[in-house]
Scaffold this motif. Structure first.
Motif, PDB file in Angstrom:
ATOM      1  N   ASN A 326       6.241   2.894  -0.537  1.00  0.00           N
ATOM      2  CA  ASN A 326       4.812   2.583  -0.458  1.00  0.00           C
ATOM      3  C   ASN A 326       4.679   1.073  -0.352  1.00  0.00           C
ATOM      4  O   ASN A 326       5.430   0.330  -0.987  1.00  0.00           O
ATOM      5  CB  ASN A 326       4.100   3.104  -1.723  1.00  0.00           C
ATOM      6  N   TRP A 327       3.716   0.621   0.449  1.00  0.00           N
ATOM      7  CA  TRP A 327       3.515  -0.823   0.600  1.00  0.00           C
ATOM      8  C   TRP A 327       3.095  -1.483  -0.713  1.00  0.00           C
ATOM      9  O   TRP A 327       3.268  -2.689  -0.889  1.00  0.00           O
ATOM     10  CB  TRP A 327       2.466  -1.100   1.682  1.00  0.00           C
ATOM     11  N   THR A 328       2.533  -0.705  -1.632  1.00  0.00           N
ATOM     12  CA  THR A 328       2.128  -1.271  -2.933  1.00  0.00           C
ATOM     13  C   THR A 328       3.346  -1.800  -3.679  1.00  0.00           C
ATOM     14  O   THR A 328       3.279  -2.850  -4.324  1.00  0.00           O
ATOM     15  CB  THR A 328       1.420  -0.217  -3.796  1.00  0.00           C
ATOM     16  N   PHE A 329       4.466  -1.075  -3.600  1.00  0.00           N
ATOM     17  CA  PHE A 329       5.667  -1.529  -4.291  1.00  0.00           C
ATOM     18  C   PHE A 329       6.266  -2.758  -3.612  1.00  0.00           C
ATOM     19  O   PHE A 329       6.798  -3.651  -4.286  1.00  0.00           O
ATOM     20  CB  PHE A 329       6.706  -0.404  -4.348  1.00  0.00           C
ATOM     21  N   VAL A 330       6.180  -2.790  -2.279  1.00  0.00           N
ATOM     22  CA  VAL A 330       6.673  -3.971  -1.551  1.00  0.00           C
ATOM     23  C   VAL A 330       5.849  -5.187  -1.965  1.00  0.00           C
ATOM     24  O   VAL A 330       6.394  -6.265  -2.252  1.00  0.00           O
ATOM     25  CB  VAL A 330       6.577  -3.759  -0.023  1.00  0.00           C
ATOM     26  N   LEU A 331       4.531  -5.000  -2.015  1.00  0.00           N
ATOM     27  CA  LEU A 331       3.629  -6.093  -2.412  1.00  0.00           C
ATOM     28  C   LEU A 331       3.942  -6.561  -3.834  1.00  0.00           C
ATOM     29  O   LEU A 331       4.001  -7.767  -4.106  1.00  0.00           O
ATOM     30  CB  LEU A 331       2.178  -5.611  -2.316  1.00  0.00           C
ATOM     31  N   TRP A 332       4.191  -5.593  -4.720  1.00  0.00           N
ATOM     32  CA  TRP A 332       4.541  -5.943  -6.096  1.00  0.00           C
ATOM     33  C   TRP A 332       5.831  -6.767  -6.122  1.00  0.00           C
ATOM     34  O   TRP A 332       5.906  -7.799  -6.781  1.00  0.00           O
ATOM     35  CB  TRP A 332       4.708  -4.667  -6.935  1.00  0.00           C
ATOM     36  N   GLY A 333       6.835  -6.286  -5.391  1.00  0.00           N
ATOM     37  CA  GLY A 333       8.129  -6.968  -5.368  1.00  0.00           C
ATOM     38  C   GLY A 333       8.001  -8.392  -4.842  1.00  0.00           C
ATOM     39  O   GLY A 333       8.536  -9.330  -5.444  1.00  0.00           O
ATOM     40  N   VAL A 334       7.277  -8.537  -3.736  1.00  0.00           N
ATOM     41  CA  VAL A 334       7.130  -9.873  -3.135  1.00  0.00           C
ATOM     42  C   VAL A 334       6.341 -10.794  -4.082  1.00  0.00           C
ATOM     43  O   VAL A 334       6.684 -11.965  -4.251  1.00  0.00           O
ATOM     44  CB  VAL A 334       6.433  -9.769  -1.759  1.00  0.00           C
ATOM     45  N   THR A 335       5.315 -10.247  -4.722  1.00  0.00           N
ATOM     46  CA  THR A 335       4.498 -11.066  -5.626  1.00  0.00           C
ATOM     47  C   THR A 335       5.322 -11.592  -6.806  1.00  0.00           C
ATOM     48  O   THR A 335       5.280 -12.792  -7.118  1.00  0.00           O
ATOM     49  CB  THR A 335       3.301 -10.261  -6.157  1.00  0.00           C
TER      50      THR A 335
END
Lengths: 497, 81
Positions: A326-335
């Motif tokens: 999910n893109w939400t997890f990618v966003l979390w990781g990058v943040t």
């Protein structure tokens, strides 16, 4: 078969009983059969995937030993990576990748339909794949001799306490213990029960209880004010920590009952004073895995600052996507990766400034402030982890930062949105105190009494231990049944990863 | 619905007595039989509370307090204090 199910409460004592009754040479067979049974309780066909990964890694590692050719060894490693990661990518990320491809196609052809494959997500696939890969890479590097006995290797991959949600064990940590002939010691039972009580307390009393309020707010964000969303985000951080730490401790307790010591996966992460420290204390085995097998091979911090920052971002982005398709997890990781990078850039200037201003960063008040800042920032990040899609992240942040109207009513309105009454608040407060006590209870450095036993001294320790165990079990039982009757018992969140 | 702890003071007093006995037994390092008595009082009061309408969540919270007291005593005793 979840850890918090009645089936597991029957399964575990039966397996432990059989383990100690059987002679050493038959124990690995019994554990292997029971571990496969444990995994097949989710879906019997998943055993095919597990066996494919196991056989591939076993054959490749033993072939590596037989050849001196670096080319052949590298080829074997690459084939193993393709097969094991291929299985992981197909079953976990295929629909995510197809959605991304369709999204690109839609830029040119708006009528393009979605393509969704009906693929089940095998429980624990990320964990046993990473554990198998760590074994193969360690053998390739020459850090570990390949296991010649297929049975023990298969047991290393499928060992039921840590099969579906870690800890991710390096071969040098687990395989020798599986080979070792254990003789029953009282400390196996006391240590094991300590970890089990702690794990179930975290899961049933803290995590599942917090989850009730989190789910209520995230089910309808528009009805919740900013304070309610913030509290829900904080409770989600507590929930995910105790859910995962609870699982890890149940795994450690289950293994310890059989004399096996698993690697501790959490070390009081909420007491961290920096993002870097947080990730040294949170899901330790996964972070060690990414450091050892991704960050260092990419160059680590040996190729200059810009490359170090890039490597850090890559690792955290991969860590994010590892958690879910999910893109939400990618966003979390990058943040969180960006936060870690910023921290590494400002660490020295901040230290120099504090020295000039005579500010002691380890002074209790300053330390407390640093912890509060880290918890605050992680609470904000946890919104990304909890949300089902990017749109929900946006709605959550909008509510969190703008919906603060109503004056003093903001508090009563927040508690109404959370569905939290006074008794619930009290139970939550007591469970938070319990969380702090539990951390101390399971610290492995609990010293043995060094004084000679005083009259009643040893007995006093035993009495308090029995009382603690009895009340601990009762607490877990009451809270568990309360959740069952409200249909609020959930599986372990990290099983989906 | 009001909590049974507010409407039935005998329940609150019963739990307070059990807790006081438990704490005294730990503090004075009394015989384990007395700790067992405190636990029996706790169980009796918990049964009464359940029959009078206490929710499992309320019982869980009260039991947690007893658990925390026992756990703190255990940790301190193991540390040699």
């Amino acid at each position: 078969m979840n850890f918090n199910s009645w089936q597991f409460l029957i399964f575990l004592p039966v397996v432990v009983g059989m383990y100690w009754l059987l002679p050493h040479k038959f124990r690995w067979i019994m554990l292997l059969i029971c571990s496969y049974f444990f995994y097949m309780s989710w879906n019997a066909w998943l055993i095919v995937l597990l066996m494919t990964t196991t056989v591939t890694a076993y054959v490749a590692s033993n072939l590596m030993k037989k050849t001196q050719s670096k080319k052949v060894r590298r080829a074997l490693l690459i084939v193993t990576l393709i097969i094991c990661l291929g299985i992981l990518i197909f079953f976990k990320y295929i629909n995510f990748l197809l959605e991304a491809v369709v999204g690109v196609i839609r830029l040119f052809n708006a009528d393009q339909n979605s393509i969704v494959l009906n693929v089940i997500l095998p429980v624990g696939i990320s964990f046993f794949t990473f554990q198998t890969l760590s074994y193969v890479v360690d053998v390739y590097r020459g850090d570990y001799e390949p296991e010649p006995h297929f049975g023990y290797f298969a047991l290393y991959v499928v060992y039921f306490p840590q099969l579906v949600a870690g800890p991710i064990e390096r071969p040098g940590a687990l395989l020798p213990q599986l080979h070792e002939e254990h003789t029953f010691k009282k400390e196996y039972f006391t240590d094991g029960m300590r970890w089990l009580i702690s794990g179930f307390f975290r899961k049933v009393v803290v995590a599942d209880f917090c989850g009730i309020f989190v789910d209520k707010v995230f089910a309808d964000l528009s009805a919740a004010n900013g304070l309610a969303v913030f509290i829900a985000a904080f409770l989600f951080l507590i929930q995910i920590y105790n859910d995962f730490a609870g699982y890890s401790e149940i795994a450690m307790g289950s293994a310890r009952l059989m004399g096996v010591k698993l690697t501790q996966n959490f070390n009081e992460p909420l007491s961290s004073t920096s993002f870097t420290e947080f990730f040294r204390r949170w899901h330790i085995t996964l972070n060690v895995w990414f450091t050892e097998y991704v960050y260092i091979p990419l160059g680590g911090n040996r190729k200059g600052v810009p490359r170090k920052l890039l490597n850090t971002l890559i690792v955290f982005a991969l860590c994010g996507i590892w958690h879910g398709a999910n893109w939400t997890f990618v966003l979390w990781g990058v943040t969180v990766g960006v936060f870690v990078c910023i921290e590494s850039l400002i660490r020295k200037p901040v230290r120099r400034a504090c020295e000039r201003l005579h500010i002691d960063l380890h002074e209790p008040t300053i330390r407390f402030l640093r912890q509060a800042v880290i918890i605050f920032l992680f609470t904000l990040c946890s919104v990304m982890f909890r949300s089902s899609d990017i749109a929900q992240i946006g709605r959550a942040y909008v509510q969190m930062f703008t919906a603060w109207g109503g004056g003093v009513q903001v508090f009563s309105s927040a508690f109404e949105s959370l569905g939290m009454g006074f008794t619930d608040f009290l139970q939550l407060a007591v469970s938070f105190v319990g969380m702090a006590v539990i951390c101390r209870l399971t610290k492995d450095d609990l010293p043995q009494p060094s004084l000679p036993p005083l009259r009643g001294g040893e007995a006093a320790v035993k009495t308090s231990a029995y009382a603690m165990a009895a009340f601990g079990v009762l607490t877990i039982a009451f809270c568990w049944i309360a959740l069952l009757t409200n249909a609020d018992v959930s599986g372990f969140a990290y099983f989906q990863f | 619905m009001e909590s049974v702890f507010l409407t039935q003071p005998v329940i609150t007093i019963g739990f307070a007595l059990a807790l006081a006995l438990l704490v005294t037994c730990f503090a004075k390092r009394m015989h384990g039989i007395l700790v067992a008595c405190a636990m029996l009082i706790f169980i009796a009061v918990a049964c009464c509370a359940a029959l009078l309408g206490a929710t499992l969540g309320e019982l869980g919270t009260v039991t947690m307090v007893f658990f925390l007291v026992s756990a703190v005593v255990y940790i301190r005793r193991r540390s040699g204090k």
